[in-house]
Design a protein around this motif. Structure first.
Motif, PDB file in Angstrom:
ATOM      1  N   PRO A 167      -1.275   7.717   5.072  1.00 24.53           N
ATOM      2  CA  PRO A 167      -1.799   8.257   4.132  1.00 24.53           C
ATOM      3  C   PRO A 167      -2.835   7.137   4.157  1.00 24.53           C
ATOM      4  O   PRO A 167      -2.576   6.223   3.392  1.00 24.53           O
ATOM      5  CB  PRO A 167      -0.396   8.333   3.315  1.00 24.53           C
ATOM      6  CG  PRO A 167       0.040   7.441   3.200  1.00 24.53           C
ATOM      7  CD  PRO A 167       0.210   6.957   4.973  1.00 24.53           C
ATOM      8  N   VAL A 168      -4.327   6.846   4.595  1.00 22.95           N
ATOM      9  CA  VAL A 168      -4.811   6.380   4.142  1.00 22.95           C
ATOM     10  C   VAL A 168      -5.288   5.681   2.965  1.00 22.95           C
ATOM     11  O   VAL A 168      -5.679   4.629   2.509  1.00 22.95           O
ATOM     12  CB  VAL A 168      -6.602   6.437   5.483  1.00 22.95           C
ATOM     13  CG1 VAL A 168      -6.884   5.145   5.159  1.00 22.95           C
ATOM     14  CG2 VAL A 168      -5.603   6.478   6.564  1.00 22.95           C
ATOM     15  N   GLU A 169      -5.744   7.199   2.537  1.00 21.62           N
ATOM     16  CA  GLU A 169      -6.556   6.366   0.959  1.00 21.62           C
ATOM     17  C   GLU A 169      -5.358   6.018  -0.091  1.00 21.62           C
ATOM     18  O   GLU A 169      -5.473   5.051  -0.590  1.00 21.62           O
ATOM     19  CB  GLU A 169      -6.289   8.045   0.374  1.00 21.62           C
ATOM     20  CG  GLU A 169      -8.148   8.651   0.744  1.00 21.62           C
ATOM     21  CD  GLU A 169      -7.620   9.090   1.940  1.00 21.62           C
ATOM     22  OE1 GLU A 169      -9.266   9.894   2.116  1.00 21.62           O
ATOM     23  OE2 GLU A 169      -7.085   9.233   2.176  1.00 21.62           O
ATOM     24  N   ASP A 170      -4.004   6.101   0.256  1.00 17.73           N
ATOM     25  CA  ASP A 170      -2.827   6.536  -0.288  1.00 17.73           C
ATOM     26  C   ASP A 170      -2.254   4.601   0.162  1.00 17.73           C
ATOM     27  O   ASP A 170      -1.978   3.819  -0.715  1.00 17.73           O
ATOM     28  CB  ASP A 170      -1.584   6.736  -0.600  1.00 17.73           C
ATOM     29  CG  ASP A 170      -1.480   7.827  -1.014  1.00 17.73           C
ATOM     30  OD1 ASP A 170      -3.116   8.271  -2.495  1.00 17.73           O
ATOM     31  OD2 ASP A 170      -0.999   8.774  -0.759  1.00 17.73           O
ATOM     32  N   VAL A 171      -2.671   4.557   1.483  1.00 18.62           N
ATOM     33  CA  VAL A 171      -2.606   2.837   1.773  1.00 18.62           C
ATOM     34  C   VAL A 171      -2.984   2.280   0.828  1.00 18.62           C
ATOM     35  O   VAL A 171      -2.645   0.510   0.885  1.00 18.62           O
ATOM     36  CB  VAL A 171      -2.812   2.938   3.284  1.00 18.62           C
ATOM     37  CG1 VAL A 171      -2.872   1.424   4.433  1.00 18.62           C
ATOM     38  CG2 VAL A 171      -1.478   3.557   4.397  1.00 18.62           C
ATOM     39  N   PHE A 172      -4.798   2.220   0.874  1.00 16.22           N
ATOM     40  CA  PHE A 172      -5.121   1.381   0.184  1.00 16.22           C
ATOM     41  C   PHE A 172      -5.005   1.536  -1.610  1.00 16.22           C
ATOM     42  O   PHE A 172      -6.757   0.879  -1.969  1.00 16.22           O
ATOM     43  CB  PHE A 172      -7.060   1.570   0.481  1.00 16.22           C
ATOM     44  CG  PHE A 172      -6.842   1.134   2.227  1.00 16.22           C
ATOM     45  CD1 PHE A 172      -6.515  -0.605   2.243  1.00 16.22           C
ATOM     46  CD2 PHE A 172      -6.517   1.327   3.228  1.00 16.22           C
ATOM     47  CE1 PHE A 172      -6.630  -1.116   3.980  1.00 16.22           C
ATOM     48  CE2 PHE A 172      -6.572   0.775   4.860  1.00 16.22           C
ATOM     49  CZ  PHE A 172      -6.857  -0.364   4.550  1.00 16.22           C
TER      50      PHE A 172
ATOM     51  N   GLY B 129      -5.576  -3.486  -2.702  1.00 18.58           N
ATOM     52  CA  GLY B 129      -4.825  -1.841  -2.722  1.00 18.58           C
ATOM     53  C   GLY B 129      -4.370  -1.786  -2.757  1.00 18.58           C
ATOM     54  O   GLY B 129      -2.885  -1.334  -2.683  1.00 18.58           O
ATOM     55  N   ASN B 130      -3.469  -2.340  -0.770  1.00 19.04           N
ATOM     56  CA  ASN B 130      -2.203  -1.472  -0.143  1.00 19.04           C
ATOM     57  C   ASN B 130      -1.093  -2.971  -0.806  1.00 19.04           C
ATOM     58  O   ASN B 130      -0.538  -2.541  -0.625  1.00 19.04           O
ATOM     59  CB  ASN B 130      -3.062  -3.011   1.182  1.00 19.04           C
ATOM     60  CG  ASN B 130      -1.647  -2.733   1.926  1.00 19.04           C
ATOM     61  OD1 ASN B 130      -1.000  -3.305   2.543  1.00 19.04           O
ATOM     62  ND2 ASN B 130      -1.867  -1.502   2.303  1.00 19.04           N
ATOM     63  N   GLU B 131      -1.751  -4.290  -1.856  1.00 19.51           N
ATOM     64  CA  GLU B 131      -0.817  -4.587  -2.543  1.00 19.51           C
ATOM     65  C   GLU B 131      -0.176  -3.811  -3.386  1.00 19.51           C
ATOM     66  O   GLU B 131       1.400  -3.859  -3.510  1.00 19.51           O
ATOM     67  CB  GLU B 131      -1.135  -6.293  -2.842  1.00 19.51           C
ATOM     68  CG  GLU B 131      -1.082  -7.333  -2.260  1.00 19.51           C
ATOM     69  CD  GLU B 131      -1.546  -8.370  -2.721  1.00 19.51           C
ATOM     70  OE1 GLU B 131      -1.129  -8.093  -4.280  1.00 19.51           O
ATOM     71  OE2 GLU B 131      -2.229  -8.784  -2.123  1.00 19.51           O
TER      72      GLU B 131
ATOM     73  N   VAL C  94       3.472  -1.190 -16.597  1.00 20.29           N
ATOM     74  CA  VAL C  94       2.316  -0.239 -17.913  1.00 20.29           C
ATOM     75  C   VAL C  94       0.994   0.528 -16.927  1.00 20.29           C
ATOM     76  O   VAL C  94       0.623   0.849 -17.313  1.00 20.29           O
ATOM     77  CB  VAL C  94       1.925  -2.262 -16.649  1.00 20.29           C
ATOM     78  CG1 VAL C  94       0.481  -2.303 -17.634  1.00 20.29           C
ATOM     79  CG2 VAL C  94       2.425  -3.619 -17.204  1.00 20.29           C
ATOM     80  N   LYS C  95       0.832   0.890 -15.649  1.00 23.05           N
ATOM     81  CA  LYS C  95       0.276   1.394 -14.650  1.00 23.05           C
ATOM     82  C   LYS C  95       0.063   2.726 -15.400  1.00 23.05           C
ATOM     83  O   LYS C  95      -0.070   3.646 -15.849  1.00 23.05           O
ATOM     84  CB  LYS C  95      -0.310   1.441 -13.083  1.00 23.05           C
ATOM     85  CG  LYS C  95      -0.957   0.282 -12.912  1.00 23.05           C
ATOM     86  CD  LYS C  95      -0.803   0.610 -10.720  1.00 23.05           C
ATOM     87  CE  LYS C  95      -2.392  -0.095 -11.148  1.00 23.05           C
ATOM     88  NZ  LYS C  95      -2.728  -0.496  -9.802  1.00 23.05           N
TER      89      LYS C  95
ATOM     90  N   ASN D  56       4.773   0.334  -4.731  1.00 25.35           N
ATOM     91  CA  ASN D  56       4.673   1.398  -5.034  1.00 25.35           C
ATOM     92  C   ASN D  56       4.034   1.314  -7.148  1.00 25.35           C
ATOM     93  O   ASN D  56       4.219   2.107  -7.674  1.00 25.35           O
ATOM     94  CB  ASN D  56       6.459   1.500  -5.581  1.00 25.35           C
ATOM     95  CG  ASN D  56       6.196   3.251  -5.763  1.00 25.35           C
ATOM     96  OD1 ASN D  56       5.311   4.463  -5.279  1.00 25.35           O
ATOM     97  ND2 ASN D  56       7.705   3.872  -6.255  1.00 25.35           N
ATOM     98  N   ASN D  57       2.820   1.401  -6.874  1.00 23.96           N
ATOM     99  CA  ASN D  57       2.138   0.837  -8.195  1.00 23.96           C
ATOM    100  C   ASN D  57       1.038   1.624  -8.138  1.00 23.96           C
ATOM    101  O   ASN D  57      -0.018   0.529  -8.484  1.00 23.96           O
ATOM    102  CB  ASN D  57       2.105  -0.751  -8.366  1.00 23.96           C
ATOM    103  CG  ASN D  57       2.241  -1.219  -9.902  1.00 23.96           C
ATOM    104  OD1 ASN D  57       2.314  -0.002 -11.232  1.00 23.96           O
ATOM    105  ND2 ASN D  57       1.469  -2.342 -10.399  1.00 23.96           N
ATOM    106  N   LEU D  58       0.591   2.543  -7.633  1.00 22.57           N
ATOM    107  CA  LEU D  58      -0.616   3.227  -7.670  1.00 22.57           C
ATOM    108  C   LEU D  58      -0.932   3.835  -8.691  1.00 22.57           C
ATOM    109  O   LEU D  58      -0.522   3.431  -9.310  1.00 22.57           O
ATOM    110  CB  LEU D  58       0.024   4.336  -6.224  1.00 22.57           C
ATOM    111  CG  LEU D  58      -0.194   3.939  -4.942  1.00 22.57           C
ATOM    112  CD1 LEU D  58       0.569   5.114  -4.537  1.00 22.57           C
ATOM    113  CD2 LEU D  58      -0.514   3.052  -4.396  1.00 22.57           C
TER     114      LEU D  58
END
Length: 266
Positions: free
Chosen positions: A109-114, A69-71, A38-39, A76-78
């Motif tokens: 990678p803090v921003e990606d992690v959330f 966001g962490n979920e 979807v994303k 792998n659905n950023l």
């Protein structure tokens, strides 16, 4: 000549049949391709947080969004983002919802992690995610000046700084006095951590317990060092909380936190 023509015609017919079969197979294969996530179909996010967005969110709501966001990261659905558009919009100002004190480890990678983008959070980094004057000053700016409502001290599994401290690496003998001073700040987190095994970094359970204690202890150090942030937390304006990032799974586990008066909250 006639026989040759018949053979040629037969060859053409057979070629056509093979092509039809190939097309049919291709059609079947196409139908079996999984649907696009979807994303991937969504338009990339171009906007950034506004002052209104920041003001409307409570500290608890922000933590909830960070967990969601962490979920996304774990699955792998950023979220897709137009970083060029966000970069331009961010020139008008910034209204991050949180500040994260993380280790310098390049694998976190803090921003990606959330699942966050430009303008979403402040990120401060120091080996072992310890508190010092500069870090606390940065947090005071983020909260009391820039309006962030959540302070997170995020340790991580396999932390080299914590492992070095556990194994009593003698940084001074290597002429690294500044590193030695940093490791000394982690040492109190080892005290009191019990284990049935060896008190070495090869003991994963023991090391992870020290990593967790170090993050929790740093939260208390921040409250003790900054009366301004401690008061803001008392009033419910901010939350200061510890967490640990699992490098194997990508999951961030938040800890229940206590305010500096010892009151327990979730």
């Amino acid at each position: 000549m006639k026989k040759t023509f018949q053979l040629f015609t037969t060859a053409l017919i057979m070629t056509g049949l093979v092509a039809c079969n190939e097309n049919t197979e291709n059609e079947v294969t196409t139908e079996e391709i999984p649907t696009v996530a979807v994303k991937e179909l969504e338009k990339p996010v171009k906007s950034i947080l506004t002052a209104e967005d920041q003001a409307d969110m409570s500290p608890a709501e922000i933590i909830g969004r960070l967990k969601k966001g962490n979920e996304n990261f774990v699955n792998n659905n950023l979220t897709r983002r137009d970083h060029s558009a966000q970069r331009v919009e961010a020139m008008l100002g910034q209204y991050p919802k949180a500040i994260v004190l993380s280790c310098v480890d390049s694998r976190v990678p803090v921003e990606d992690v959330f699942d966050l983008g430009i303008g979403d959070i402040f990120v401060a980094r120091v080996a072992g995610n310890i508190e010092n004057e500069d870090m606390v000053g940065s947090m005071e700016f983020a909260t009391a000046v820039a309006g962030s409502k959540v302070v997170i001290v995020m340790g991580h599994t396999s932390c080299g700084a914590v492992k070095s401290t556990i194994d009593k690496v003698d940084a001074k003998s290597l002429n690294m006095n500044s590193l030695a001073a940093l490791l000394e700040k982690i040492e109190p987190s080892i005290t009191g951590v019990e284990t049935d095994g060896e008190r070495k970094s090869t003991n994963t359970k023991f090391t992870n317990d020290v990593i967790e204690k170090n993050a929790i202890r740093t939260v208390q150090d921040i409250r003790d060092t900054s009366p301004v942030m401690a008061q803001m937390e008392d009033k419910g304006e901010i939350i200061i909380v510890s967490a640990v990032y699992d490098m194997e799974t990508g999951k961030v586990t938040f800890h229940d936190h206590h305010d500096h008066n010892g009151n327990h909250s979730h």
